[in-house]
Design a protein around this motif. Structure first.
Motif, mmCIF file in Angstrom:
data_model
loop_
_atom_site.group_PDB
_atom_site.id
_atom_site.type_symbol
_atom_site.label_atom_id
_atom_site.label_comp_id
_atom_site.label_asym_id
_atom_site.label_seq_id
_atom_site.Cartn_x
_atom_site.Cartn_y
_atom_site.Cartn_z
ATOM 1 N N SER A 179 0.820 -1.206 0.000
ATOM 2 C CA SER A 179 0.000 0.000 0.000
ATOM 3 C C SER A 179 0.858 1.261 0.000
ATOM 4 O O SER A 179 0.522 2.245 -0.674
ATOM 5 N N MET A 180 1.960 1.254 0.738
ATOM 6 C CA MET A 180 2.825 2.434 0.748
ATOM 7 C C MET A 180 3.459 2.663 -0.621
ATOM 8 O O MET A 180 3.616 3.803 -1.062
ATOM 9 N N ALA A 181 3.797 1.566 -1.319
ATOM 10 C CA ALA A 181 4.327 1.709 -2.677
ATOM 11 C C ALA A 181 3.283 2.316 -3.603
ATOM 12 O O ALA A 181 3.591 3.172 -4.443
ATOM 13 N N VAL A 182 2.032 1.891 -3.445
ATOM 14 C CA VAL A 182 0.955 2.453 -4.257
ATOM 15 C C VAL A 182 0.788 3.943 -3.967
ATOM 16 O O VAL A 182 0.632 4.755 -4.891
ATOM 17 N N LEU A 186 0.995 7.011 -6.582
ATOM 18 C CA LEU A 186 -0.141 7.901 -6.807
ATOM 19 C C LEU A 186 0.255 9.364 -6.681
ATOM 20 O O LEU A 186 -0.250 10.223 -7.423
ATOM 21 N N SER A 187 1.156 9.673 -5.750
ATOM 22 C CA SER A 187 1.626 11.055 -5.630
ATOM 23 C C SER A 187 2.343 11.499 -6.902
ATOM 24 O O SER A 187 2.190 12.646 -7.348
ATOM 25 N N LEU A 188 3.115 10.585 -7.491
ATOM 26 C CA LEU A 188 3.783 10.928 -8.760
ATOM 27 C C LEU A 188 2.779 11.136 -9.881
ATOM 28 O O LEU A 188 2.960 12.012 -10.746
ATOM 29 N N LEU A 189 1.688 10.353 -9.890
ATOM 30 C CA LEU A 189 0.661 10.544 -10.912
ATOM 31 C C LEU A 189 -0.018 11.905 -10.772
ATOM 32 O O LEU A 189 -0.218 12.617 -11.753
ATOM 33 N N VAL A 190 -0.378 12.251 -9.543
ATOM 34 C CA VAL A 190 -1.030 13.547 -9.333
ATOM 35 C C VAL A 190 -0.085 14.684 -9.703
ATOM 36 O O VAL A 190 -0.517 15.707 -10.258
ATOM 37 N N LEU A 191 1.200 14.513 -9.439
ATOM 38 C CA LEU A 191 2.171 15.544 -9.813
ATOM 39 C C LEU A 191 2.136 15.823 -11.314
ATOM 40 O O LEU A 191 2.324 16.970 -11.745
ATOM 41 N N GLN A 192 1.879 14.778 -12.124
ATOM 42 C CA GLN A 192 1.855 14.961 -13.576
ATOM 43 C C GLN A 192 0.737 15.900 -14.013
ATOM 44 O O GLN A 192 0.813 16.503 -15.096
ATOM 45 N N LEU A 237 3.596 -3.149 -7.692
ATOM 46 C CA LEU A 237 4.700 -3.247 -8.654
ATOM 47 C C LEU A 237 4.511 -2.287 -9.815
ATOM 48 O O LEU A 237 5.473 -1.681 -10.299
ATOM 49 N N ALA A 238 3.259 -2.148 -10.288
ATOM 50 C CA ALA A 238 2.988 -1.193 -11.365
ATOM 51 C C ALA A 238 3.300 0.225 -10.898
ATOM 52 O O ALA A 238 3.949 1.002 -11.618
ATOM 53 N N ALA A 239 2.858 0.572 -9.693
ATOM 54 C CA ALA A 239 3.128 1.908 -9.153
ATOM 55 C C ALA A 239 4.621 2.128 -8.955
ATOM 56 O O ALA A 239 5.144 3.220 -9.221
ATOM 57 N N LEU A 240 5.317 1.099 -8.481
ATOM 58 C CA LEU A 240 6.759 1.211 -8.263
ATOM 59 C C LEU A 240 7.488 1.431 -9.581
ATOM 60 O O LEU A 240 8.458 2.206 -9.647
ATOM 61 N N ALA A 241 7.032 0.775 -10.660
ATOM 62 C CA ALA A 241 7.691 0.907 -11.960
ATOM 63 C C ALA A 241 7.627 2.344 -12.455
ATOM 64 O O ALA A 241 8.635 2.922 -12.882
ATOM 65 N N TRP A 242 6.425 2.963 -12.425
ATOM 66 C CA TRP A 242 6.363 4.338 -12.921
ATOM 67 C C TRP A 242 6.973 5.322 -11.925
ATOM 68 O O TRP A 242 7.455 6.375 -12.320
ATOM 69 N N THR A 243 7.010 4.970 -10.637
ATOM 70 C CA THR A 243 7.675 5.836 -9.659
ATOM 71 C C THR A 243 9.165 5.945 -9.965
ATOM 72 O O THR A 243 9.730 7.049 -10.017
ATOM 73 N N VAL A 247 10.819 9.485 -11.210
ATOM 74 C CA VAL A 247 11.824 10.107 -10.337
ATOM 75 C C VAL A 247 13.154 10.196 -11.060
ATOM 76 O O VAL A 247 13.836 11.240 -11.028
ATOM 77 N N ARG A 248 13.531 9.133 -11.751
ATOM 78 C CA ARG A 248 14.803 9.143 -12.479
ATOM 79 C C ARG A 248 14.786 10.189 -13.590
ATOM 80 O O ARG A 248 15.751 10.942 -13.767
#
Length: 269
Positions: A179-182, A186-192, A237-243, A247-248
């Protein structure tokens, strides 16, 4: 009620993950990525306001009322979908408000830290404290200490502990990691929604949040704990991949801008 040390350890480990994991993650992000600690606090406040203040006070009583009506399977599924949607709507809109009015640098590492605080406080308040109390109750009741609980409550708690196994005791801690990874993703998605100037990213975050919640609950009710853990882990895992990707990319872009910035002329002759 017999004492099983493996269950006591499982509950304690899960409680430690939920209570100590979030600040530990924030510390790692601060030390390794120079993520701003204030963003963690802002994420924690975002969760508290969006859920504890604005959503749970009406959602919990409404859920109890719905349960008393003994709804059929279709109505139960509709309620689960409604609950998942409102969770996504309130929390992701709360993140959008935080980025819009309180966190203006809007860097990917800041968003990552904000997500860590958001998901971290959720883990600590809604899961970690309950697990810590459960661990104390399990050990106490196993040793014959009633801890002042009334008899009807004791019967209910003992019945719940009778179904508990060491692996199930660990499941809650594993679920919080996913859940923390998700939440970070999600914060990165909202940032977009700000960096790419499109509200559809906020819509995507709400949809992903709702889908992950609904899929996890449906899998839990229909298939059991461990299939549900696998479903939640897939979303994580999906959230971690786009995170990692976002970030990179953000750090590389900022490093490129910094290296290409014009150098001030020297005063030396």
């Amino acid at each position: 009620m017999s004492f099983d040390p493996a269950i006591a350890v499982g509950l304690s480990v899960s409680a430690a993950v939920a209570l100590l994991g979030p600040p530990a993650l924030g510390l790692v992000l601060w030390r390794r990525l120079s993520a701003p600690p204030l963003a963690w606090a802002l994420g924690a406040a975002t969760f508290f306001v969006s859920q504890v203040v604005l959503r749970l006070p009406w959602q919990v009583p409404l859920g109890l009322w719905v349960a008393k009506q003994s709804p059929g399977p279709a109505a139960q599924t509709a309620w689960l979908a409604f609950s998942a949607l409102t969770a996504g709507l309130f929390e992701e809109t709360g993140r959008w408000v935080a980025f819009r009015f309180a966190w203006r640098p809007r860097t990917a590492t800041g968003a990552l830290m904000l997500g860590a605080g958001h998901g971290g406080v959720e883990a600590m308040l809604l899961v970690g404290l309950n697990l810590a109390v459960s661990a104390v109750l399990f050990v106490g009741l196993s040793k014959g200490v009633t801890l002042g609980l009334p008899e009807d409550a004791l019967a209910t708690v003992r019945a719940q502990f009778a179904k508990l196994t060491p692996s199930l005791a660990l499941a809650a801690g594993l679920e919080r990691l996913s859940s923390m990874a998700v939440h970070c993703g999600l914060s990165l998605l909202v940032l977009q929604a700000f960096t790419r100037r499109s509200a559809w990213w906020l819509v995507a975050a709400i949809a992903f949040h709702a889908a992950s919640n609904l899929a996890g609950v449906v899998a839990l009710k229909g298939l059991g704990v461990w299939p549900a853990e696998l479903v939640i882990a897939a979303f994580a895992l999906a959230a971690l991949a786009w995170t990692v990707h976002l970030v990179r990319a953000d750090r590389e872009a900022r490093a490129s801008l910094s290296s290409s910035a014009p150098v001030a002329p020297s005063d030396e002759a």
